[in-house]
Design an enzyme around this catalytic site. Sequence first.
Site, PDB file in Angstrom:
ATOM      1  N   ASP A   1       0.717  -1.129  -0.125  1.00  0.00           N
ATOM      2  CA  ASP A   1       0.059  -0.147  -0.109  1.00  0.00           C
ATOM      3  C   ASP A   1       1.203   0.970   0.145  1.00  0.00           C
ATOM      4  OD1 ASP A   1      -2.841  -1.489   1.979  1.00  0.00           O
ATOM      5  OD2 ASP A   1      -1.910  -1.567  -0.018  1.00  0.00           O
ATOM      6  N   LYS A   2       2.342   1.490   0.832  1.00  0.00           N
ATOM      7  CA  LYS A   2       2.747   2.146   0.803  1.00  0.00           C
ATOM      8  C   LYS A   2       3.966   2.680  -0.431  1.00  0.00           C
ATOM      9  CE  LYS A   2       7.370   3.804   3.368  1.00  0.00           C
ATOM     10  NZ  LYS A   2       8.376   3.537   4.337  1.00  0.00           N
ATOM     11  N   GLU A   3       3.932   1.668  -1.293  1.00  0.00           N
ATOM     12  CA  GLU A   3       4.255   2.000  -2.639  1.00  0.00           C
ATOM     13  C   GLU A   3       3.392   2.314  -4.024  1.00  0.00           C
ATOM     14  OE1 GLU A   3       5.854  -2.053  -2.943  1.00  0.00           O
ATOM     15  OE2 GLU A   3       7.967  -1.471  -3.570  1.00  0.00           O
TER      16      GLU A   3
ATOM     17  N   ASP B   1       0.678   4.277  -3.007  1.00  0.00           N
ATOM     18  CA  ASP B   1       0.156   5.596  -2.589  1.00  0.00           C
ATOM     19  C   ASP B   1       0.948   6.461  -3.041  1.00  0.00           C
ATOM     20  OD1 ASP B   1      -1.876   4.533  -1.356  1.00  0.00           O
ATOM     21  OD2 ASP B   1      -1.366   4.517   0.989  1.00  0.00           O
TER      22      ASP B   1
ATOM     23  N   SER C   1     -15.128   6.583  -1.537  1.00  0.00           N
ATOM     24  CA  SER C   1     -14.135   6.047  -1.088  1.00  0.00           C
ATOM     25  C   SER C   1     -13.351   7.362   0.151  1.00  0.00           C
ATOM     26  CB  SER C   1     -12.868   6.058  -1.847  1.00  0.00           C
ATOM     27  OG  SER C   1     -13.030   5.413  -2.891  1.00  0.00           O
ATOM     28  N   LEU C   2     -12.892   7.554   0.990  1.00  0.00           N
ATOM     29  CA  LEU C   2     -12.225   8.454   1.718  1.00  0.00           C
ATOM     30  C   LEU C   2     -10.747   9.579   1.074  1.00  0.00           C
ATOM     31  CD1 LEU C   2     -12.536   6.427   5.609  1.00  0.00           C
ATOM     32  CD2 LEU C   2     -14.277   8.818   3.896  1.00  0.00           C
TER      33      LEU C   2
ATOM     34  N   GLU D   1     -12.079   6.705  14.935  1.00  0.00           N
ATOM     35  CA  GLU D   1     -12.552   5.004  14.570  1.00  0.00           C
ATOM     36  C   GLU D   1     -11.124   4.861  13.604  1.00  0.00           C
ATOM     37  OE1 GLU D   1     -17.206   5.024  13.530  1.00  0.00           O
ATOM     38  OE2 GLU D   1     -15.928   5.264  11.496  1.00  0.00           O
TER      39      GLU D   1
ATOM     40  N   LYS E   1      -9.588   2.775  10.867  1.00  0.00           N
ATOM     41  CA  LYS E   1      -9.255   2.180   9.752  1.00  0.00           C
ATOM     42  C   LYS E   1      -9.136   0.648   9.645  1.00  0.00           C
ATOM     43  CE  LYS E   1      -7.792   3.680   5.191  1.00  0.00           C
ATOM     44  NZ  LYS E   1      -7.755   2.639   4.737  1.00  0.00           N
TER      45      LYS E   1
ATOM     46  N   ASP F   1      -8.282  -2.954   7.586  1.00  0.00           N
ATOM     47  CA  ASP F   1      -7.332  -3.151   6.767  1.00  0.00           C
ATOM     48  C   ASP F   1      -8.427  -4.776   6.101  1.00  0.00           C
ATOM     49  OD1 ASP F   1      -5.865  -3.627   4.816  1.00  0.00           O
ATOM     50  OD2 ASP F   1      -3.463  -3.799   5.780  1.00  0.00           O
TER      51      ASP F   1
ATOM     52  N   ARG G   1     -17.371  -3.692  -1.985  1.00  0.00           N
ATOM     53  CA  ARG G   1     -18.054  -1.755  -2.535  1.00  0.00           C
ATOM     54  C   ARG G   1     -17.822  -1.745  -3.625  1.00  0.00           C
ATOM     55  NH1 ARG G   1     -16.046   2.528  -0.656  1.00  0.00           N
ATOM     56  NH2 ARG G   1     -14.248   1.238   1.082  1.00  0.00           N
TER      57      ARG G   1
ATOM     58  N   GLU H   1     -16.244  -3.384   7.635  1.00  0.00           N
ATOM     59  CA  GLU H   1     -15.385  -4.075   7.415  1.00  0.00           C
ATOM     60  C   GLU H   1     -14.817  -5.680   7.845  1.00  0.00           C
ATOM     61  OE1 GLU H   1     -11.886  -2.705   5.024  1.00  0.00           O
ATOM     62  OE2 GLU H   1     -13.111  -1.975   5.227  1.00  0.00           O
TER      63      GLU H   1
ATOM     64  N   TYR I   1     -19.873   0.207  10.856  1.00  0.00           N
ATOM     65  CA  TYR I   1     -19.745   2.079  11.161  1.00  0.00           C
ATOM     66  C   TYR I   1     -20.482   2.081  10.396  1.00  0.00           C
ATOM     67  CZ  TYR I   1     -16.275   0.954   7.120  1.00  0.00           C
ATOM     68  OH  TYR I   1     -15.983  -0.258   5.914  1.00  0.00           O
TER      69      TYR I   1
ATOM     70  N   LYS J   1      -3.656   8.137   7.651  1.00  0.00           N
ATOM     71  CA  LYS J   1      -2.858   7.055   7.297  1.00  0.00           C
ATOM     72  C   LYS J   1      -1.629   6.947   7.885  1.00  0.00           C
ATOM     73  CE  LYS J   1      -2.929   4.097   4.092  1.00  0.00           C
ATOM     74  NZ  LYS J   1      -3.553   3.000   3.247  1.00  0.00           N
TER      75      LYS J   1
ATOM     76  N   CYS K   1      26.690 -28.263   8.647  1.00  0.00           N
ATOM     77  CA  CYS K   1      26.814 -27.294  10.118  1.00  0.00           C
ATOM     78  C   CYS K   1      27.450 -26.185   8.730  1.00  0.00           C
ATOM     79  CB  CYS K   1      27.607 -27.466  11.298  1.00  0.00           C
ATOM     80  SG  CYS K   1      27.499 -26.416  11.765  1.00  0.00           S
TER      81      CYS K   1
ATOM     82  N   CYS L   1      30.181 -25.719  11.603  1.00  0.00           N
ATOM     83  CA  CYS L   1      31.903 -27.208  11.597  1.00  0.00           C
ATOM     84  C   CYS L   1      31.837 -28.095  11.248  1.00  0.00           C
ATOM     85  CB  CYS L   1      31.304 -28.138  13.372  1.00  0.00           C
ATOM     86  SG  CYS L   1      30.082 -28.007  13.225  1.00  0.00           S
TER      87      CYS L   1
ATOM     88  N   CYS M   1      22.529 -29.089  14.372  1.00  0.00           N
ATOM     89  CA  CYS M   1      23.887 -29.636  14.421  1.00  0.00           C
ATOM     90  C   CYS M   1      24.438 -30.496  15.304  1.00  0.00           C
ATOM     91  CB  CYS M   1      25.010 -28.775  13.837  1.00  0.00           C
ATOM     92  SG  CYS M   1      26.456 -28.977  14.844  1.00  0.00           S
TER      93      CYS M   1
ATOM     94  N   CYS N   1      31.104 -27.689  17.733  1.00  0.00           N
ATOM     95  CA  CYS N   1      30.653 -26.157  17.626  1.00  0.00           C
ATOM     96  C   CYS N   1      30.871 -24.918  17.865  1.00  0.00           C
ATOM     97  CB  CYS N   1      29.469 -26.406  16.871  1.00  0.00           C
ATOM     98  SG  CYS N   1      28.194 -25.934  15.253  1.00  0.00           S
TER      99      CYS N   1
END
Length: 671
Positions: free
Chosen positions: A31-33, A35, A79-80, A120, A122, A124, A143, A178, A226, A314, A408, A411, A424, A430
């Site tokens: 979501d960050k990318e 946005d 949408s908000l 309130e 939000k 996910d 939706r 939700e 809500y 956000k 391992c 060793c 191991c 070891c």
Amino acid sequence: MNAKDQMEKLIAELNNYNYHYYTLDEPLISDKEYDAMYDRLISLEQESGIVLPDSPTQRVGGEILKGFAPHRHLAPLWSLDKAQNIEQLRTWHERVVRLIDDYNAKNPSNPLPKPGYALELKFDGLTLNLTYTDGKLVQASTRGNGAVGEGILAQVKTIRSVPLDIPFTDGTIEVQGEGIMNLSVLEKYNQTAAVPLKNARNAAAGALRNLNPKVTAERRLTAYFYNVGYSDGVSFQDHKDMMDFLRENRFKVNPYIFYFQSFDDVMEQLADIEAKRASLDYLIDGAVMKLTDMRTREILGYTDKFPRWAVAYKFEAEETTTVLESVVWNVGRTGKVTPLARVEPVELAGVTVQNCTLNNVGDIERKNLKYALGTRVFIRRSNDVIPEILGKVTEENDGEEIQYPEQCPSCGFPLEQRGAHLFCNNKSGCKPQIIARISHFASRDAMDIETFSDKTAIQLHEELGVKEPADLYTLEFDSLVKLERFGEKKAQNLLDALEASKGRDLAAFLYALGIPNTGKSTTKMLADHYRDLSRIMEADAEELVELPDVGGIVAESIAGYFADPFNQASIERMLSLGVQAKAPEAPAVISSDSFFSGKTVVLTGTLHLLTRDEATEKLEALGAKVTGSVSKKTDLLIAGEKAGSKLAKAKQLGISVLEDEEEFVRLLNEG
């Protein structure tokens, strides 16, 4: 590249991400990318004055899935607008105040009230729109594009928190909420799932949009409501009135709803929500602020896409995607060989992430990561711990193979797979196992050998051949003073600290042994119950499993540890060298009628006014029983700062929780 070309490129990418996210439930980026790209497109449109017809800024939602009957909403699902920071939130608030002042200036005889605010969480998950006619649930939908959604009535009926009929029988209403999957439910589901779910949001969306309602039912979803989007026969004066209506009609309303008259108070509460975010048993990605007065909402109205009377704030993302670059294998003190993922550096929750946990071979297989090197993966960070990889972005085996070691990495000893883990078994040869075992033995919560460090453990092993904790008690002054960075004073201090450690109590000694799958609370319980080392060493798994907070795995670990000849010999050697492993004295109960008397109490999170050990000692002195895990037998949870899964489980089980540390200390002092 000119502005139009940049916009065309962004639109093509965003529409592709929208299709995978909303239609296929297969997100390709975080979501960050998304946005960040969306905000860049908005900036270009504003700067150029050009809005292309297929721009995602011109529509609310996604496409309708084939196989689901379309449902036209009786009222639009909006949408908000989003605020990414406090400055943008203040800008929204100033605009609201200006609109209200403008209206009141033009309508002095019937002015709007001063703005009040509802705050309130939000969620996910997946937005639900439920239709009730004469008290009966007649339709449920997604939706969709805001005007038309997908009918998912059969799927929604599997959610037990959704009422099939309600007391309100005077016409038709549409209620929004939700659909979510609790994190504890997701964790339990993934323990037995043939194909684990990547995260709770995808799990909920995938279940609700699965054509087989049995799949939905298996995921044990819940839903919070809500909003009443459409109604005939009922109206509301303010938001609180609407929430009361939802509760009265048996809808599940989240308790985290706050009402304020001051915008500054909203800001303070926002910070508190973000701080407690990690302790919640469900995903949230922000908070929603709404004006409470319904007449004000009606007059302020809507833009083409958003209500003017609400905004979403956000939070910093806890999930993102990055590229899995390599996997290294580390050896721990029990011999467990654990994979650690190296990823392409990425900003997440305020830090730069380069390493992620992969847990074990079984985790790699379950998450379809065997062929993931060089591909994009989802990662999540919470509670300030090392992030974990949730799974691949795509389902294809399109990356290089992660090679599991057969020997391992330290060793070269052949590895053994036990369950999902590689081990191991070369305990005495070891180096990482030896160093970690000695360092743990000497640590503060164990034998508390002062001045000891990891560097000391490495030096003693490499230069004096120390291979196990018992060897520490054979060290001599003449050998120590010859070591680099060891003078007479340091050598004598270490010998004095070793001598002092011989008198540590039984609980500290048991913890120092590093018994797999046991922590401080379990070893203290063993010491308090048996009060004798030999009795603990003789106990079998059937006997141990009857003790509080000891399950089958822990019981087998304890019994197996003491049945190992290597461990038996090491313990006997330490006892012969003067280690006492003192049995604890029976705690003197100060009060049998205190607030805590007779209660089973669990401590979690960080305490600042006293240590965990001090709190435990005081509780036991007041007649409480302190255990390490939350169960139905728990009477009270004391939650300090950054309390996590134990707090979530306590709330789920309806156990009393005390989160005010000052109140906790007051009750202790009263006792």
